[in-house]
Design an enzyme around this catalytic site. Sequence first.
Site, short mmCIF file in Angstrom:
data_model
loop_
_atom_site.label_atom_id
_atom_site.label_comp_id
_atom_site.label_asym_id
_atom_site.label_seq_id
_atom_site.Cartn_x
_atom_site.Cartn_y
_atom_site.Cartn_z
N LEU A 1 0.82 -1.21 0.00
CA LEU A 1 0.00 0.00 0.00
C LEU A 1 0.86 1.25 0.00
O LEU A 1 1.90 1.29 0.66
CB LEU A 1 -0.90 0.03 1.24
CG LEU A 1 -1.83 -1.16 1.45
CD1 LEU A 1 -2.50 -1.07 2.81
CD2 LEU A 1 -2.86 -1.20 0.34
N SER B 1 9.34 8.80 -1.14
CA SER B 1 8.75 7.79 -0.26
C SER B 1 9.74 7.17 0.71
O SER B 1 10.94 7.11 0.44
CB SER B 1 8.18 6.63 -1.11
OG SER B 1 7.27 7.09 -2.06
N ILE C 1 4.33 -1.03 3.44
CA ILE C 1 3.64 0.24 3.57
C ILE C 1 4.57 1.35 3.09
O ILE C 1 5.65 1.56 3.65
CB ILE C 1 3.23 0.50 5.04
CG1 ILE C 1 2.41 -0.67 5.61
CG2 ILE C 1 2.51 1.83 5.16
CD1 ILE C 1 1.10 -0.94 4.90
N GLU C 2 4.15 2.04 2.03
CA GLU C 2 4.90 3.16 1.48
C GLU C 2 4.22 4.44 1.92
O GLU C 2 3.01 4.59 1.79
CB GLU C 2 4.89 3.07 -0.05
CG GLU C 2 5.64 4.16 -0.76
CD GLU C 2 5.62 3.99 -2.28
OE1 GLU C 2 6.18 4.87 -2.97
OE2 GLU C 2 5.03 2.99 -2.79
N ILE C 3 5.00 5.35 2.51
CA ILE C 3 4.48 6.65 2.95
C ILE C 3 5.20 7.70 2.13
O ILE C 3 6.43 7.74 2.10
CB ILE C 3 4.72 6.87 4.45
CG1 ILE C 3 4.19 5.67 5.26
CG2 ILE C 3 4.05 8.17 4.91
CD1 ILE C 3 4.64 5.65 6.70
#
Length: 125
Positions: free
Chosen positions: A70, A108, A119-121
Amino acid sequence: MIDHLDHLVLTAVDAEATVDFYTRVMGMQLETFGAGRMAFRYGNQKINLHIRGQEFEPKAHVPVPGALDLCFIASIPLEQVVARLNEARWPIIEGPILRTGATGPIRSVYVRDPDLNLIEISEMV
């Protein structure tokens, strides 16, 4: 035909660890609804939580913890995201790195949640 994503369903092994990650580390709001169901709300979307072996019907054909990848766009600068992850003692496995998002370039960092989902932020650049 499709305008936006309303919610997705996350299948987890450990509800407590998952709630901790998505609320304390990611800053999402825990929401309870229906017959004891839980979800994580952020912006205009949410992630519904299913616990492996106790999924609500209907469900994915093969709901598997750890199968998601995500990407979330942060509401704060990426430097603040990194600081928050460091304060939470949550390891960054890659980044900051430049990527291509749905609407253009992003920068990211990557972490894994308790079930090892990627989990990519990101922030828009």
